[in-house]
Scaffold this active site. Structure first.
Site, short mmCIF file in Angstrom:
data_model
loop_
_atom_site.label_atom_id
_atom_site.label_comp_id
_atom_site.label_asym_id
_atom_site.label_seq_id
_atom_site.Cartn_x
_atom_site.Cartn_y
_atom_site.Cartn_z
N GLU A 271 0.83 -1.21 0.00
CA GLU A 271 0.00 0.00 0.00
C GLU A 271 0.86 1.26 0.00
O GLU A 271 0.60 2.20 -0.75
CB GLU A 271 -0.90 -0.02 1.24
CG GLU A 271 -1.59 1.27 1.53
CD GLU A 271 -2.99 1.31 0.98
OE1 GLU A 271 -3.42 2.40 0.60
OE2 GLU A 271 -3.65 0.26 0.92
N ASP A 275 0.95 4.09 -3.16
CA ASP A 275 0.59 5.50 -3.02
C ASP A 275 1.68 6.42 -3.55
O ASP A 275 1.43 7.31 -4.34
CB ASP A 275 0.37 5.84 -1.53
CG ASP A 275 -0.94 5.31 -1.00
OD1 ASP A 275 -1.64 4.61 -1.76
OD2 ASP A 275 -1.26 5.59 0.16
N SER A 475 -7.54 2.40 -3.30
CA SER A 475 -6.31 3.03 -2.81
C SER A 475 -5.33 3.23 -3.95
O SER A 475 -4.33 3.92 -3.79
CB SER A 475 -5.69 2.24 -1.66
OG SER A 475 -5.69 0.88 -1.93
#
Ligand SMILES: *[C@@H]1O[C@H](CO)[C@@H](O)[C@H](O)[C@H]1NC(C)=O
Ligand SMILES: *[C@@H]1O[C@H](CO)[C@@H](O)[C@H](O)[C@H]1NC(C)=O
Ligand SMILES: *[C@@H]1O[C@H](CO)[C@@H](O)[C@H](O)[C@H]1NC(C)=O
Ligand SMILES: *[C@@H]1O[C@H](CO)[C@@H](O)[C@H](O)[C@H]1NC(C)=O
Ligand SMILES: *[C@@H]1O[C@H](CO)[C@@H](O)[C@H](O)[C@H]1NC(C)=O
Ligand SMILES: *[C@@H]1O[C@H](CO)[C@@H](O)[C@H](O)[C@H]1NC(C)=O
Length: 564
Positions: A271, A275, A475
């Protein structure tokens, strides 16, 4: 007789105690999420960090100020406040500060830190003192693997002398959020296809959203950020390798400029890598910060900690992308209402805050044996943030038409009423959509989300030096949309205009004027309850705005034109 009198006395005494205690968060879910096991009672001399959300002043004024600075039709559009000006507006009254300080002092709690807006107080004490201060609290240490947190397994109460001065106390209940990125590997039939289709990379996104080679940041004062609360880290070496592999064809940076908080060692998180790699590919050549905030102490709440940081730094990036989210029904109203005011504070300063809409479609909650309802997620459901949903390519071998990604989070809040800026768009959807779920599943009067969308399927990410395919989820779409808004900020700053700030009033106003700013997503539905009534189907995409993909995905040149 004597016996019953004493029972009565005891009873009255108990009533008295119950009466004089005030529970600020009666509906907060106290259950430990799966995987967290109670390990031991906290030792009475163990350190506890408590975060007091002090009652703010002028919240209504703040609300109308946010409306004025975010509405392009207002003469005050873009006239943002400095952190100092924000402080003068919202800081707690002397009475509030006095009452809380003397209550803490009475309990021997003297070691407290404030923040620049004066509306949070963070204090260190020991477990025993904390339990005496907040009757009802009962601190337990929970463990999950090598991680530990300290939380109370029963609700806390406040002394009546301070109850009206404190919105809630942080550090007792909410567990660190563990939502993970999805990895969706396609079935066997796709094996041939993978030979042709290379998955989503920066060049695929830049092509789809019409970014040219020259669409990169140029202004030295522009900046963007992503925030992590998952005890995850990114490795600078992964970012650098990602850019070498996938960063061809546009000017970009290889390094993050500023890490706020702890960047631990160990393995990188998927994650965290996702990002950073994607916000820096879309908002290319723009100074990037990472808020890496695992929570410094086992009794802190990482998301709350990030909110405090924002109000304690006078100079921070204009755009923030975050993938944190929780079920609305698991959080107390006091917490959500106060966090919503924190988003208003960010809006007043001209910050753009983007949240992922979630990866569970409309969600599902069983309210009784026979009855299910959809399950909105917070902060995605806050009317003061911009929420990003997800799409996938209709034909996975071609960079063209996008359809709903069935996981894309969306729906209607049960806590926040529908804000003015979206009323006509949402009513039109409710009126004209043909494939609607039964009304008992959702709240037609609530804030509807998401606001926009971007691709959320089949990304490449480099993590721990290895390129990984099939990374999915909102995300991924959120930093993509955030990077694009940073490019628009760049052009605005260059022209002497204010940054975009809280985007939604301007966004919903685009309707009609500039229909080309978004690729409208009109096909596909997202998932929901697996029951006989809805058969796992939530809402469906439709022309114009819908609660699955919002207005659709960005066509950069047109969106830029519309927002200049
Ligand atoms: C707490 O007390 C125990 C024994 O009473 C002692 O061993 C321990 O070091 C103390 N811990 C702290 C943080 O002071
Ligand atoms: C806010 O910033 C000040 C100055 O940098 C610092 O002393 C203080 O500890 C910070 N507050 C919190 C709660 O971290
Ligand atoms: C955006 O790209 C599509 C093809 O990907 C093209 O048809 C369209 O004209 C472009 N729009 C703009 C405004 O550049
Ligand atoms: C990249 O950004 C810097 C300012 O941060 C600017 O000086 C430079 O010209 C930009 N590069 C390109 C290719 O626009
Ligand atoms: C960047 O910001 C600084 C401080 O606010 C200001 O002095 C400087 O002129 C700005 N640079 C540009 C190119 O606008
Ligand atoms: C529906 O949403 C409103 C806020 O818009 C709220 O006041 C109401 O309680 C919600 N209804 C249910 C059943 O949750």
């Amino acid at each position: 007789m004597k016996h019953s009198v004493s029972v009565l006395v005891v009873f009255c005494f108990l009533i008295n105690i119950i009466d004089s205690r005030i529970f600020p968060e009666p509906e907060q879910n106290l259950k430990a999420p799966e995987g967290w096991l109670p390990a031991e009672r906290l030792a009475s001399n163990d350190t506890v960090v408590l975060t007091f959300a002090l009652k703010q002043q002028n919240v209504e004024k703040l609300e109308s100020l946010v409306r004025a600075v975010s509405d392009p039709d207002s003469p005050h559009y873009g006239h943002y406040l400095s952190l100092e000006e924000l402080r003068s507006l919202v800081q707690p009254s002397g009475e509030t500060l006095g009452a809380v300080r003397s209550w803490l002092k009475k309990h021997g709690i003297l070691q407290c830190d404030s923040i620049m807006t004066g509306d949070f107080l963070q204090c260190q004490t020991d477990g025993r003192t904390a339990e005496l201060l907040l009757p009802g609290a009962h601190f337990i240490r929970y463990r999950k693997g090598d991680k530990s947190v300290v939380r109370s397994n029963s609700p806390y109460s406040l002394d009546p002398t301070v109850a009206e001065h404190i919105d809630f106390v942080g550090g007792l209940h909410r567990f660190p959020n563990e939502k993970k990125v999805l990895r969706r590997k396609k079935g066997k039939s796709d094996e041939v296809a993978t030979k042709f289709h290379l998955g989503v990379t920066p060049s695929v996104l830049r092509q789809r959203y019409n970014l040219s080679i020259s669409d990169v940041g140029t202004h030295p004062n522009n900046s963007q950020a992503c925030a992590q609360f998952l005890e995850q880290f990114f490795h600078p070496a992964d970012l650098s390798e990602f850019m070498s592999l996938f960063g061809g064809g546009f000017e970009h940076r290889y390094e993050v400029d500023h890490v706020v908080g702890q960047q631990g060692g160990g393995r990188a998180g998927l994650e965290a890598s996702l990002d950073v790699e994607y916000i820096m590919s879309m908002g290319a050549n723009i100074s990037t910060w990472v808020f890496s905030n695992p929570g410094r102490h086992e009794s802190q709440e990482p998301f709350l900690q990030w909110m405090l940081l924002l109000s304690n730094m006078s100079s921070i990036p204009w755009v923030h992308t975050i993938s944190y989210g929780d079920d609305e029904d698991s959080l107390s109203a006091a917490f959500m209402q106060r966090i919503n005011v924190e988003f208003m504070k960010a809006a007043a300063r001209g910050l753009t805050i983007l949240f992922a809409s979630g990866d569970d479609g409309a969600g599902c909650r069983q309210v009784s044996k026979e009855r299910n309802v959809f399950r909105p997620s917070f902060p995605a459901s806050s009317p003061y943030v911009t929420t990003v949903g997800g799409t996938s390519f209709k034909n996975p071998f071609q960079v063209t038409y996008e359809v709903t990604d069935y996981i894309s989070g969306g729906g209607f809040s049960n806590v926040f009423p529908m804000p003015d800026y979206q009323v006509s768009a949402v009513l039109e959807y409710l009126k004209s959509s043909v494939k609607m779920p039964p009304e008992s599943y959702y709240n037609r009067s609530g804030r509807a989300y998401p606001d926009v969308a971007a691709l959320s399927d089949n990304y490449w990410v480099v993590t721990n030096r290895v390129p990984i395919p099939w990374v999915s989820g909102t995300s991924a779409s959120t930093p993509v949309f955030g990077g694009i808004l940073s490019l628009i900020n760049d052009q605005r700053i260059k022209r002497g205009l204010s940054p975009l700030g809280f985007l939604n009033p301007a966004l919903y106003r685009l309707r009609g004027n500039s229909t080309n700013a978004f690729y409208d997503v009109t096909h596909g539905c997202h998932i929901s309850c697996l029951d006989d009534q809805v058969l796992a189907q939530g809402f469906c995409a439709a022309p114009s705005w819908d609660p699955v993909t919002g207005w659709g995905t960005p066509n950069y040149p047109e969106l830029l034109k519309a927002l200049l």
